[in-house]
Design an enzyme around this catalytic site. Structure first.
Site, PDB file in Angstrom:
ATOM      1  N   CYS A   1       0.793  -1.176   0.105  1.00 41.73           N
ATOM      2  CA  CYS A   1      -0.184   0.119   0.093  1.00 41.73           C
ATOM      3  C   CYS A   1       0.662   1.427  -0.013  1.00 41.73           C
ATOM      4  CB  CYS A   1      -0.851  -0.045   1.124  1.00 41.73           C
ATOM      5  SG  CYS A   1      -0.018  -0.253   2.687  1.00 41.73           S
TER       6      CYS A   1
ATOM      7  N   HIS B   1      -1.760   1.099   7.533  1.00 50.50           N
ATOM      8  CA  HIS B   1      -2.164   1.041   6.020  1.00 50.50           C
ATOM      9  C   HIS B   1      -1.981   2.541   5.690  1.00 50.50           C
ATOM     10  CE1 HIS B   1      -4.125  -0.454   2.464  1.00 50.50           C
ATOM     11  NE2 HIS B   1      -5.184   0.231   2.520  1.00 50.50           N
TER      12      HIS B   1
ATOM     13  N   ASN C   1      -8.427   3.946  -1.863  1.00 49.93           N
ATOM     14  CA  ASN C   1      -7.680   2.837  -1.148  1.00 49.93           C
ATOM     15  C   ASN C   1      -7.215   1.966  -2.297  1.00 49.93           C
ATOM     16  OD1 ASN C   1      -6.942   0.758   0.443  1.00 49.93           O
ATOM     17  ND2 ASN C   1      -8.904   0.420   1.443  1.00 49.93           N
TER      18      ASN C   1
END
Length: 329
Positions: A140, A276, A296
């Site tokens: 990520c 994250h 995301n």
């Protein structure tokens, strides 16, 4: 919005009355997500285990949606995963997170003479590429580093550009590939080298491999990057207006995996850590509630076609701790 949740709960209740069984729900879920857990000689044990996880998650979702007026939860690809499997979709290396002392040293973002619009949303800007899927690779940090750079380069040239997350996963030794990293370190790597490879020349595989980067692949270079002052929502809004999308880190808990709409505001995510990285692409207000718009890297099946809203102004999930910007050459 309240009516929306009432109707959703009503629809769930009607399905039970009309004889829609657990077996029906499990069959339809597997069909939708193209899942088959039947293995020769397994006697259905694997399918049974996944079904148990699915039904427990569905029960939690139904309970939440019948009680909450703030945000909706929904079934997704994560609804059959264990906690360990979900963790593979994260990817912040907590050892690289700036200290509290460092954060205090960041200068106040100069927002003087900059009038803030009541809302801002880059989701439909031609310089923001389609939502991508990191898969079971803790990358990520790479996706969060690449998206703002793509946006910045496009604003300079007027033409959309797609850059390579895999380049960072394979070649950036200051980070840890699929085992996590930090977006600031990724920008530092790209600036110290020749720049970021074009995505079509260095395609994403979702696993770390040997570095294949060549300078002929470069699609954008990093000019400047830095942090926006921590815990200052107004500074973040100003930075969004000035630079475009920002990189941010958040703390993901189980309820975030099943986010389906509304303004996410689970206070249980307000712990001391982040795990994250996502991209901040806007802000606004829904039914009187201030929110951030985040992009995301879990594909379009999560949230609102890959995007979500998180409560703004209270550092929900630590989203206001580590905002950062990048500019292309």
């Amino acid at each position: 919005m309240k009516l929306f949740f009432i109707l959703a709960a009503f629809a769930m209740a009607v399905s039970v009355v009309n004889g829609y069984s657990d077996d029906d729900a499990w069959r339809d879920y597997k069909k939708k997500h193209k899942l088959d857990y039947n293995i020769a000689g397994d006697d259905g044990r694997r399918d049974g285990l996944r079904k148990k996880i699915f039904l427990a998650q569905r029960e939690r979702i139904n309970k939440h949606n019948s009680e909450s007026n703030n945000y909706l939860q929904a079934l997704s690809e994560f609804s059959v995963m264990t906690a360990w499997e979900k963790k593979q979709f994260l990817g912040i290396d907590s050892s690289r997170v700036p200290s509290a002392e460092f954060l205090k040293s960041i200068p106040v973002f100069n927002s003087q003479n900059r009038k803030l619009p009541p809302n801002l949303d880059y989701r439909f800007d031609r310089c923001l590429p389609a939502v991508r899927q990191q898969g079971r690779c803790g990358s990520c940090w790479a996706f969060t580093a690449i998206t703002p750079l793509e946006f910045s380069k496009c604003k300079i040239t007027g033409s959309p550009v797609m850059l390579s997350e895999q380049h960072l996963v394979d070649c950036d030794t200051s980070n840890n590939g699929c085992n996590g990293g930090w977006y600031m370190d990724a920008w530092n790597y790209l600036k110290s080298k020749s720049g970021s490879a074009k995505r079509q020349l260095y395609t994403y595989t979702g696993r770390k491999g040997a570095c294949k980067f060549k300078t002929s692949m470069v699609g954008a270079q990093v000019s400047t990057y830095g942090y926006v002052q921590s815990n200052n929502p107004a500074a973040m809004q100003s930075a969004l207006q000035r630079y475009g999308p920002l990189a941010v880190a958040i703390n993901v808990i189980n309820s975030f995996f099943s986010y389906g709409g509304g303004v996410y505001d689970d206070p249980a995510c307000d712990g001391p850590d982040v795990n994250h990285a996502v991209v901040l692409v806007g802000y606004g207000k829904l039914n009187g509630v201030d929110f951030w718009v985040v992009r995301n890297s879990w594909g379009t099946g999560w949230g609102i076609s890959g995007y979500g809203r998180i409560l703004r102004g209270v550092n929900r999930c630590n989203i206001e701790l580590y905002p950062a910007y990048v500019q292309a050459v």
